[in-house]
Design a protein around this motif. Structure first.
Motif, PDB file in Angstrom:
ATOM      1  N   GLY A   1       2.878  -0.567  19.792  1.00 28.37           N
ATOM      2  CA  GLY A   1       1.669  -0.291  19.019  1.00 28.37           C
ATOM      3  C   GLY A   1       1.830  -0.545  17.538  1.00 28.37           C
ATOM      4  O   GLY A   1       1.045  -0.060  16.743  1.00 28.37           O
ATOM      5  N   GLN A   2       2.801  -1.334  17.160  1.00 27.46           N
ATOM      6  CA  GLN A   2       3.037  -1.574  15.743  1.00 27.46           C
ATOM      7  C   GLN A   2       2.394  -2.855  15.238  1.00 27.46           C
ATOM      8  O   GLN A   2       2.412  -3.105  14.052  1.00 27.46           O
ATOM      9  CB  GLN A   2       4.539  -1.630  15.463  1.00 27.46           C
ATOM     10  N   GLU A   3       1.844  -3.644  16.126  1.00 30.67           N
ATOM     11  CA  GLU A   3       1.259  -4.898  15.678  1.00 30.67           C
ATOM     12  C   GLU A   3      -0.176  -4.625  15.246  1.00 30.67           C
ATOM     13  O   GLU A   3      -1.062  -4.412  16.055  1.00 30.67           O
ATOM     14  CB  GLU A   3       1.295  -5.945  16.789  1.00 30.67           C
ATOM     15  N   GLN A   4      -0.368  -4.577  13.942  1.00 28.68           N
ATOM     16  CA  GLN A   4      -1.679  -4.298  13.378  1.00 28.68           C
ATOM     17  C   GLN A   4      -1.934  -5.266  12.240  1.00 28.68           C
ATOM     18  O   GLN A   4      -1.018  -5.662  11.534  1.00 28.68           O
ATOM     19  CB  GLN A   4      -1.742  -2.874  12.847  1.00 28.68           C
ATOM     20  N   ASP A   5      -3.181  -5.600  12.071  1.00 28.50           N
ATOM     21  CA  ASP A   5      -3.567  -6.414  10.930  1.00 28.50           C
ATOM     22  C   ASP A   5      -4.165  -5.481   9.895  1.00 28.50           C
ATOM     23  O   ASP A   5      -5.256  -4.933  10.091  1.00 28.50           O
ATOM     24  CB  ASP A   5      -4.590  -7.481  11.337  1.00 28.50           C
ATOM     25  N   PHE A   6      -3.446  -5.265   8.827  1.00 27.87           N
ATOM     26  CA  PHE A   6      -3.934  -4.397   7.770  1.00 27.87           C
ATOM     27  C   PHE A   6      -4.798  -5.202   6.826  1.00 27.87           C
ATOM     28  O   PHE A   6      -4.497  -6.337   6.492  1.00 27.87           O
ATOM     29  CB  PHE A   6      -2.758  -3.788   6.991  1.00 27.87           C
ATOM     30  N   GLU A   7      -5.864  -4.601   6.378  1.00 24.48           N
ATOM     31  CA  GLU A   7      -6.673  -5.247   5.361  1.00 24.48           C
ATOM     32  C   GLU A   7      -7.323  -4.180   4.503  1.00 24.48           C
ATOM     33  O   GLU A   7      -7.427  -3.027   4.896  1.00 24.48           O
ATOM     34  CB  GLU A   7      -7.727  -6.180   5.961  1.00 24.48           C
ATOM     35  N   GLY A   8      -7.704  -4.572   3.303  1.00 33.76           N
ATOM     36  CA  GLY A   8      -8.312  -3.637   2.367  1.00 33.76           C
ATOM     37  C   GLY A   8      -7.525  -3.587   1.075  1.00 33.76           C
ATOM     38  O   GLY A   8      -6.597  -4.361   0.852  1.00 33.76           O
ATOM     39  N   ASN A   9      -7.913  -2.668   0.216  1.00 36.81           N
ATOM     40  CA  ASN A   9      -7.265  -2.531  -1.088  1.00 36.81           C
ATOM     41  C   ASN A   9      -6.107  -1.552  -1.006  1.00 36.81           C
ATOM     42  O   ASN A   9      -6.186  -0.534  -0.316  1.00 36.81           O
ATOM     43  CB  ASN A   9      -8.262  -2.022  -2.130  1.00 36.81           C
ATOM     44  N   LEU A  10      -5.087  -1.839  -1.762  1.00 41.57           N
ATOM     45  CA  LEU A  10      -3.952  -0.947  -1.890  1.00 41.57           C
ATOM     46  C   LEU A  10      -3.972  -0.423  -3.310  1.00 41.57           C
ATOM     47  O   LEU A  10      -3.954  -1.192  -4.263  1.00 41.57           O
ATOM     48  CB  LEU A  10      -2.642  -1.696  -1.617  1.00 41.57           C
ATOM     49  N   ARG A  11      -4.049   0.878  -3.442  1.00 32.12           N
ATOM     50  CA  ARG A  11      -4.086   1.484  -4.775  1.00 32.12           C
ATOM     51  C   ARG A  11      -2.801   2.258  -4.988  1.00 32.12           C
ATOM     52  O   ARG A  11      -2.401   3.074  -4.180  1.00 32.12           O
ATOM     53  CB  ARG A  11      -5.274   2.403  -4.913  1.00 32.12           C
ATOM     54  N   ILE A  12      -2.182   1.984  -6.130  1.00 37.48           N
ATOM     55  CA  ILE A  12      -0.936   2.636  -6.491  1.00 37.48           C
ATOM     56  C   ILE A  12      -1.153   3.328  -7.815  1.00 37.48           C
ATOM     57  O   ILE A  12      -1.678   2.731  -8.761  1.00 37.48           O
ATOM     58  CB  ILE A  12       0.219   1.627  -6.589  1.00 37.48           C
ATOM     59  N   SER A  13      -0.749   4.582  -7.908  1.00 36.24           N
ATOM     60  CA  SER A  13      -0.850   5.283  -9.190  1.00 36.24           C
ATOM     61  C   SER A  13       0.505   5.885  -9.529  1.00 36.24           C
ATOM     62  O   SER A  13       1.317   6.162  -8.653  1.00 36.24           O
ATOM     63  CB  SER A  13      -1.915   6.365  -9.115  1.00 36.24           C
ATOM     64  N   SER A  14       0.732   6.036 -10.819  1.00 35.49           N
ATOM     65  CA  SER A  14       1.968   6.641 -11.275  1.00 35.49           C
ATOM     66  C   SER A  14       1.732   7.285 -12.632  1.00 35.49           C
ATOM     67  O   SER A  14       0.719   7.055 -13.281  1.00 35.49           O
ATOM     68  CB  SER A  14       3.082   5.601 -11.367  1.00 35.49           C
ATOM     69  N   THR A  15       2.659   8.087 -13.033  1.00 36.86           N
ATOM     70  CA  THR A  15       2.564   8.708 -14.346  1.00 36.86           C
ATOM     71  C   THR A  15       3.150   7.776 -15.387  1.00 36.86           C
ATOM     72  O   THR A  15       3.868   6.811 -15.058  1.00 36.86           O
ATOM     73  CB  THR A  15       3.323  10.042 -14.366  1.00 36.86           C
ATOM     74  N   ASP A  16       2.851   8.023 -16.643  1.00 35.83           N
ATOM     75  CA  ASP A  16       3.361   7.168 -17.735  1.00 35.83           C
ATOM     76  C   ASP A  16       4.820   7.185 -17.810  1.00 35.83           C
ATOM     77  O   ASP A  16       5.706   7.707 -17.749  1.00 35.83           O
ATOM     78  CB  ASP A  16       2.767   7.580 -19.077  1.00 35.83           C
TER      79      ASP A  16
END
Length: 57
Positions: free
Chosen positions: A42-57
């Motif tokens: 069950g690991q074969e998946q097509d991912f799509e969409g936005n990836l948002r990454i946040s971090s501190t300064d």
């Protein structure tokens, strides 16, 4: 299969001409087996969409 694929030398094992001749096909077989394993797990998946990454300064 009646063919020698590796030859033992003082440096270790090396591919024979027959061994070199089946490398690409063997790699395709491995890729296919791994794809089957991923699909059944069950690991074969097509991912799509936005990836948002946040971090501190």
């Amino acid at each position: 299969m009646g063919h020698t694929l590796f030859q033992r030398t003082t440096d270790g094992l090396v591919l024979t001409d027959e061994g070199h001749g089946i490398v690409a096909t063997s790699e395709q077989m491995e890729e296919g087996a791994l794809a089957i394993e991923r699909r059944l797990a069950g690991q074969e998946q097509d991912f799509e969409g936005n990836l948002r990454i946040s971090s501190t300064d």
